[in-house]
Design a protein around this motif. Structure first.
Motif, PDB file in Angstrom:
ATOM      1  N   CYS A  19       0.855  -1.184   0.000  1.00 35.33           N
ATOM      2  CA  CYS A  19       0.000   0.000   0.000  1.00 35.33           C
ATOM      3  C   CYS A  19       0.891   1.234   0.000  1.00 35.33           C
ATOM      4  CB  CYS A  19      -0.918   0.021   1.216  1.00 35.33           C
ATOM      5  SG  CYS A  19      -2.014   1.455   1.227  1.00 35.33           S
ATOM      6  N   SER A  49      -2.991  -4.817  -3.716  1.00 30.76           N
ATOM      7  CA  SER A  49      -2.418  -3.533  -3.317  1.00 30.76           C
ATOM      8  C   SER A  49      -3.533  -2.500  -3.167  1.00 30.76           C
ATOM      9  CB  SER A  49      -1.390  -3.059  -4.339  1.00 30.76           C
ATOM     10  OG  SER A  49      -2.016  -2.837  -5.585  1.00 30.76           O
ATOM     11  N   ASP A  50      -3.195  -1.468  -2.449  1.00 22.64           N
ATOM     12  CA  ASP A  50      -4.074  -0.314  -2.281  1.00 22.64           C
ATOM     13  C   ASP A  50      -3.224   0.933  -2.472  1.00 22.64           C
ATOM     14  OD1 ASP A  50      -6.715  -1.432  -1.535  1.00 22.64           O
ATOM     15  OD2 ASP A  50      -5.609  -2.242   0.175  1.00 22.64           O
ATOM     16  N   ARG A  60      -9.528  -0.914   3.455  1.00 23.93           N
ATOM     17  CA  ARG A  60      -8.891  -0.969   2.140  1.00 23.93           C
ATOM     18  C   ARG A  60      -9.366  -2.208   1.371  1.00 23.93           C
ATOM     19  NH1 ARG A  60      -2.699  -0.051   4.179  1.00 23.93           N
ATOM     20  NH2 ARG A  60      -3.058   1.903   5.290  1.00 23.93           N
TER      21      ARG A  60
END
Length: 148
Positions: A19, A49-50, A60
């Motif tokens: 992230c 992923s964020d 998230r």
């Protein structure tokens, strides 16, 4: 409930999570996580992923997918490119590790950072314990010279 690896020793399914706001930091975190997993012969079952590190972790979408995969038994652990991908400090990272362990998984930091309060021997021992707990065992370089 512990998740059993699907292929036995060395085949530990893991998720790689990162992230970061910058796309280069996301790719570096993913690359570092994949390298860490590959070095341990772990199977990367998914990469999530964020892009908003300011958002709380549990909100998230990428992290929610990781926890869903852990709950479903698709993965046994989560490899992150660095502690800052999932927490703002070491205490949050450690607490998350405990939470994942309570759910039958583990959390691994692929950044290879060490704190100044630990000796290299202590860091290696902790890494060996984590590897053993995840089902990965290192090969030793010692050979029995007198045996056959």
């Amino acid at each position: 409930m512990p998740n059993n690896p699907s292929g036995g020793l060395g085949h530990v399914p893991v998720a790689v999570y990162s992230c970061a706001a910058a796309s280069t930091a996301l790719s570096e975190g993913e690359e570092r996580g994949r390298y860490y997993a590959d070095a341990r012969h772990w199977h990367v079952a998914g990469v999530w992923s964020d892009s908003d590190p300011a958002r709380p972790l549990m909100e998230r979408p990428g992290w929610q997918a990781v926890t869903a995969a852990l709950s479903a038994g698709m993965i046994r652990g989560v490899v992150v490119g660095g502690p800052t991908h999932v927490g703002s400090d070491a205490a949050q990272f450690a607490a998350l590790g405990v939470l994942l362990r309570d759910r039958g998984g583990f959390l691994a930091d692929a950044s290879n950072r060490t704190t100044g309060r630990r000796t290299p021997g202590q860091v290696r021992r902790r890494r060996d314990i984590a590897d053993a707990a995840s089902g990965w065992f290192a090969q030793t370089d010692r050979h029995d010279e007198g045996g056959s």
